[in-house]
Scaffold this motif. Sequence first.
Motif, PDB file in Angstrom:
ATOM      1  N   GLY A 214       1.022  -1.190  -0.383  1.00 42.34           N
ATOM      2  CA  GLY A 214      -0.078   0.090  -0.391  1.00 42.34           C
ATOM      3  C   GLY A 214       0.757   1.433  -0.099  1.00 42.34           C
TER       4      GLY A 214
ATOM      5  N   GLY B 207       2.124   3.309  -3.255  1.00 37.09           N
ATOM      6  CA  GLY B 207       2.552   4.377  -3.248  1.00 37.09           C
ATOM      7  C   GLY B 207       3.122   5.238  -3.809  1.00 37.09           C
ATOM      8  N   TYR B 208       4.266   5.235  -2.761  1.00 38.19           N
ATOM      9  CA  TYR B 208       5.018   6.675  -2.321  1.00 38.19           C
ATOM     10  C   TYR B 208       6.127   6.159  -3.793  1.00 38.19           C
TER      11      TYR B 208
ATOM     12  N   GLY C  29      -0.096  10.224  -6.052  1.00 39.17           N
ATOM     13  CA  GLY C  29       0.479   8.566  -5.930  1.00 39.17           C
ATOM     14  C   GLY C  29      -0.224   7.713  -4.971  1.00 39.17           C
ATOM     15  N   PHE C  30      -0.413   8.996  -4.081  1.00 39.66           N
ATOM     16  CA  PHE C  30      -0.742   7.940  -2.750  1.00 39.66           C
ATOM     17  C   PHE C  30      -2.701   7.821  -2.862  1.00 39.66           C
ATOM     18  N   ILE C  31      -2.941   8.074  -4.156  1.00 42.41           N
ATOM     19  CA  ILE C  31      -4.778   7.358  -4.110  1.00 42.41           C
ATOM     20  C   ILE C  31      -4.581   5.883  -4.800  1.00 42.41           C
ATOM     21  N   ILE C  32      -3.160   5.354  -5.038  1.00 42.10           N
ATOM     22  CA  ILE C  32      -2.622   3.644  -5.262  1.00 42.10           C
ATOM     23  C   ILE C  32      -2.992   3.247  -3.547  1.00 42.10           C
ATOM     24  N   THR C  33      -2.095   3.886  -2.493  1.00 36.83           N
ATOM     25  CA  THR C  33      -2.462   3.396  -0.927  1.00 36.83           C
ATOM     26  C   THR C  33      -3.485   3.818  -0.745  1.00 36.83           C
TER      27      THR C  33
ATOM     28  N   THR D 158      -3.338  -6.788  -4.184  1.00 39.69           N
ATOM     29  CA  THR D 158      -2.977  -5.740  -3.604  1.00 39.69           C
ATOM     30  C   THR D 158      -1.512  -5.841  -3.995  1.00 39.69           C
TER      31      THR D 158
ATOM     32  N   THR E  88       1.119  -4.177  -7.063  1.00 43.05           N
ATOM     33  CA  THR E  88       2.469  -3.770  -6.008  1.00 43.05           C
ATOM     34  C   THR E  88       3.692  -3.663  -7.091  1.00 43.05           C
TER      35      THR E  88
ATOM     36  N   THR F 221      -2.989   5.172 -12.127  1.00 42.39           N
ATOM     37  CA  THR F 221      -2.466   5.504 -10.735  1.00 42.39           C
ATOM     38  C   THR F 221      -4.174   4.769 -10.307  1.00 42.39           C
TER      39      THR F 221
ATOM     40  N   ALA G 159      -5.871   1.926  -8.704  1.00 45.11           N
ATOM     41  CA  ALA G 159      -6.962   1.951  -7.587  1.00 45.11           C
ATOM     42  C   ALA G 159      -8.084   1.209  -7.955  1.00 45.11           C
TER      43      ALA G 159
END
Length: 239
Positions: free
Chosen positions: A75, A79-80, A103-107, A132, A136, A168, A172
Amino acid sequence: MSVKKHIPNLLTLLNLFCGCIAIVLVSDFNFEYAFYFVCLGIFFDFFDGFFARKFGVAGPLGVQLDSLADMVTSGVAPGYTMVYLLSGMTFHMPLADYLPYLGFIITLGACYRLANFNIDTRQSDSFIGLPTPANTLFIMSLPLVLQYQGDTFWGDLLVNKYVLLSITVLSAFVMNAEIPLFSLKIKNFSVAKYKLQIGFVFFSVALIVLLKVVAVPLIIVSYVLLSVLNTIFSKKELA
């Protein structure tokens, strides 16, 4: 106190440890070793469940611990990584430039999927939505494609921020979409029963031999597309 009882949770914590190291490596722009540590974390993630079932020690603690560990490895780490890709691979990101933080939309997508997975009883033998760990591997391989194929079509594609932003949002979405995906678990060797899985494994190996690192994202995309086609043809056969 049985040692076996603690082996699955220890493997889960090793998954978390690998995810933490991967995040540090991403910060240092060491994307290759970050990818390796994520792969190692996913390896531990696979075997924690395997040993929990084998030793008969599966329980609610392990389920929650597994999701918390995956939240970091599958996660936060991807995202990072996407944040750095969207920033143009630079340490100096002005706060006014909000785009990279998307990009943190992935997280966020991974977090929602992991929480939903724990309460979804339909995903015991197959998956609904991209797992996930698979997502990843897709995201973490992109900087390597850029590193080794930077002067090719693939490299040109991955420096386009609109392409990265599309990846991205799409990743998600696919993690949480109602898309049935065939399971890669082969419980008993039967070519007739598992011809799709066996064919996909051979296809994946061939891609890796031919394309090397570029093969990783293509394998994940192929997995989703094959699953969609398999679902369509299965419905036609039943009709």
